[in-house]
Design an enzyme around this catalytic site. Structure first.
Site, PDB file in Angstrom:
ATOM      1  NE  ARG A   1      -2.217  -1.197   3.411  1.00  0.00           N
ATOM      2  CZ  ARG A   1      -2.749  -1.290   4.573  1.00  0.00           C
ATOM      3  NH1 ARG A   1      -3.943  -0.916   4.940  1.00  0.00           N
ATOM      4  NH2 ARG A   1      -1.714  -2.284   5.562  1.00  0.00           N
TER       5      ARG A   1
ATOM      6  CE  LYS B   1       5.773 -18.270  11.426  1.00  0.00           C
ATOM      7  NZ  LYS B   1       5.379 -18.230  13.146  1.00  0.00           N
TER       8      LYS B   1
ATOM      9  CG  ASP C   1       8.456 -24.181   8.401  1.00  0.00           C
ATOM     10  OD1 ASP C   1       9.163 -23.368   9.570  1.00  0.00           O
ATOM     11  OD2 ASP C   1       7.378 -24.951   9.592  1.00  0.00           O
ATOM     12  CG  HIS C   2      11.907 -19.061   8.663  1.00  0.00           C
ATOM     13  ND1 HIS C   2      10.691 -18.419   9.818  1.00  0.00           N
ATOM     14  CD2 HIS C   2      12.536 -19.070   9.915  1.00  0.00           C
ATOM     15  CE1 HIS C   2      10.875 -18.872  10.849  1.00  0.00           C
ATOM     16  NE2 HIS C   2      12.334 -18.169  11.672  1.00  0.00           N
TER      17      HIS C   2
ATOM     18  CE  LYS D   1      15.963 -20.629  11.775  1.00  0.00           C
ATOM     19  NZ  LYS D   1      16.591 -19.467  11.674  1.00  0.00           N
TER      20      LYS D   1
ATOM     21  CD  GLU E   1      11.410 -17.027  20.064  1.00  0.00           C
ATOM     22  OE1 GLU E   1      11.457 -15.809  18.659  1.00  0.00           O
ATOM     23  OE2 GLU E   1      10.144 -17.450  20.079  1.00  0.00           O
TER      24      GLU E   1
ATOM     25  CG  ASP F   1       4.164 -17.312  16.273  1.00  0.00           C
ATOM     26  OD1 ASP F   1       3.784 -16.736  15.257  1.00  0.00           O
ATOM     27  OD2 ASP F   1       4.900 -17.000  16.773  1.00  0.00           O
TER      28      ASP F   1
ATOM     29  CG  HIS G   1       9.162 -22.518  13.362  1.00  0.00           C
ATOM     30  ND1 HIS G   1       9.293 -22.522  11.649  1.00  0.00           N
ATOM     31  CD2 HIS G   1       8.917 -21.073  13.624  1.00  0.00           C
ATOM     32  CE1 HIS G   1       8.412 -21.092  11.591  1.00  0.00           C
ATOM     33  NE2 HIS G   1       8.748 -20.245  12.916  1.00  0.00           N
TER      34      HIS G   1
ATOM     35  CE  LYS H   1       7.438 -14.344  21.123  1.00  0.00           C
ATOM     36  NZ  LYS H   1       8.296 -14.581  20.292  1.00  0.00           N
TER      37      LYS H   1
END
Length: 489
Positions: free
Chosen positions: A51, A151, A180-181, A185, A219, A238, A243, A341
């Site tokens: 946008r 995702k 799925d990044h 890896k 994390e 998430d 993952h 987290k």
């Protein structure tokens, strides 16, 4: 029967959401890395759209700024940056604005110049169906096009089905590349090399020799300004649904017949369909959810989740699960999955503990052997063995644990460590779907996760508090302890 033709490398990559955070941090730096190393097709053009009211020059300035911010100085080269910018174009477009979407379509048709197109939808998943319908209406989604989807695909099985159906109405499954990044890896791909490129491991890779498997994605960060998104998804949706379950599949799957998209994904779906369901009668014994409170990370005070969010919430920021893969290879072996987290340290690793020796001749039982596959922050493989402790041993031979340690950064010091999206973009441009997720994988994962979420609601289970900087609620320790195991920390 005729052999299907392989896709030709794309001549145009169109990024929806090109001014967003993911594009700035990961996508554009990844494209620079591929361009610098001469891996992009010479004719490939990159078209950004969002946008934001950029023109070509303004977007090129944004791309250059992204490279300066997120690519290490040692890897930047002014001539290569200019070369990438020559490939870059931009058209503003807004869903629901037919005129702007038509302008975008005309630019796509011009820049593709008769070649293949990859559309990367780096937007909120709720827009996927509308974007694809818009492309279809402009006759820009036929043969020679493919689409990358970020995702999470949905919020539940029902919403995933709805999104998948809306995309499938325009693109057939062979042209849908679900990202799925983690699968891009280096360390994740090295897991496949470790398993299927070395004869020593496969005879031991089963319930007869392996006692437990732990997969941890920890994390140190909190929600980082993504509170509204995260509060709608939580750690289960998430992180674990995609993952961690993808890592579980790569650990547990049978050897594929070939390293190609169909063979690899066929074996992964078998694992997902072998997961023992965890429902309302099992969630209390097999799962733990948590939510961080105020604490300290690396000596720095950090607020609790509710303080960051600014409202009450029952969303989990930590989840631990004892999963069972009910098949011949893994029956009886617990797979402990853990993500959260505000953990004490950032870590993604897979830990496989082997069974004890059947009889110890040393008076005390030696520690069991283990294989540790670390994916981040550093990539390394450790094989934990028992060795004789140096000395005269007049009171009996003494054992000590030692590690055979392969540090990937040290071993391949002269090889640049690539971003995950470099691998994923290269595969999508060339039409190789091996490292992308098939529809049935996504939906099987959601089916398993939905049962746990429903079990939590039925049992009235709320997340248990844990201080930031710790390894989650004490109940997570109990989850492993009652089975005679303990988390690797």
């Amino acid at each position: 029967m005729p052999v299907p033709m392989s896709p030709t490398p794309a001549s145009l990559l169109t990024i929806f959401g090109a001014s967003g955070d993911l594009a700035q941090r990961m996508l554009l730096p990844s494209l620079y890395g591929l361009h610098r190393d001469g891996l992009l097709p010479p004719t490939l053009r990159i078209l950004g759209t969002a946008r934001s009211e950029f023109d070509d020059d303004a977007f090129r300035t944004s791309v250059a700024d992204s490279i300066e911010r997120f690519v290490p100085a040692a890897d930047r080269d002014d001539a290569m940056v200019r070369g990438l910018l020559e490939r870059v174009h931009y058209v503003p477009a807004t869903l629901g604005d037919e005129a702007s979407f038509a302008t975008l379509g005309a630019r796509v048709a011009e820049l593709r110049n008769g070649g293949d197109v990859v559309y990367h939808l780096s937007t909120a998943p709720r827009f996927y169906g509308d974007i694809c319908r818009g492309l279809g209406a402009l006759q820009l989604a036929g043969a020679g096009t493919r689409v990358m989807l970020e995702k999470p695909i949905g919020h539940s099985l029902a919403s995933a089905n709805a999104i998948n159906d809306s995309v499938a109405a325009v693109f057939d499954e062979s042209r849908i590349f679900r990202v799925d990044h983690y699968l891009g890896k280096e360390g994740v791909q090295n897991l496949l090399a470790l398993r299927f490129g070395n004869a020593m491991f496969e005879p031991l890779w089963n319930a007869r020799h392996i006692q437990q498997v732990q997969i941890t994605v920890a994390e140190t960060v909190g929600v980082e300004g993504r509170g509204d998104y995260y509060d709608d998804y939580g750690a289960m949706r998430d992180m674990l649904q995609n993952h961690l379950l993808q890592l579980l599949c790569l650990v547990a799957m049978e050897p594929p017949s070939h390293f190609d998209p169909t063979a690899v994904r066929n074996e992964k779906i078998k694992v997902l369909r072998s997961l023992r369901p965890i429902g309302r009668n099992e969630v209390a014994a097999e799962t733990v959810s948590g939510q961080y409170t105020a604490g300290a990370i690396d000596g720095q005070a950090v607020p609790g989740y509710l303080d960051e969010l600014g409202r009450k919430s029952r969303t989990e920021t930590f989840v631990a699960i004892r999963a069972q893969v009910d098949n011949w290879r893994w029956a009886g072996v617990p797979f402990y999955l853990r993500t959260g987290k505000r953990m004490p340290r950032r870590s993604t690793e897979i830990y496989l503990q082997l069974r004890q020796v059947p009889h110890s001749i040393f008076g005390v039982a030696p520690q069991p052997n283990a294989l540790v596959i670390r994916l981040q922050p550093d990539e390394r493989i450790e094989l934990q063995l028992m060795s004789k402790t140096p000395g005269l041993d007049r009171s009996g031979l003494q054992l000590s644990p030692v590690e055979l340690d392969l540090d990937m950064h040290e071993e391949f010091a002269n090889v640049r460590r690539r971003l995950a999206y470099e691998r994923l973009y290269l595969d999508a441009i060339e039409g190789n779907g091996t490292l992308f997720v098939r529809r049935d994988e996504t939906e099987s994962a959601w089916q398993w996760v939905d049962a746990i979420e429903e079990g939590w609601r039925a049992a009235g289970m709320a997340p248990k508090a844990y201080p930031a900087g710790t390894w989650g609620p004490s109940a997570a320790v109990t989850l492993t302890d009652r089975n005679g195991h303990g988390w690797r920390e």
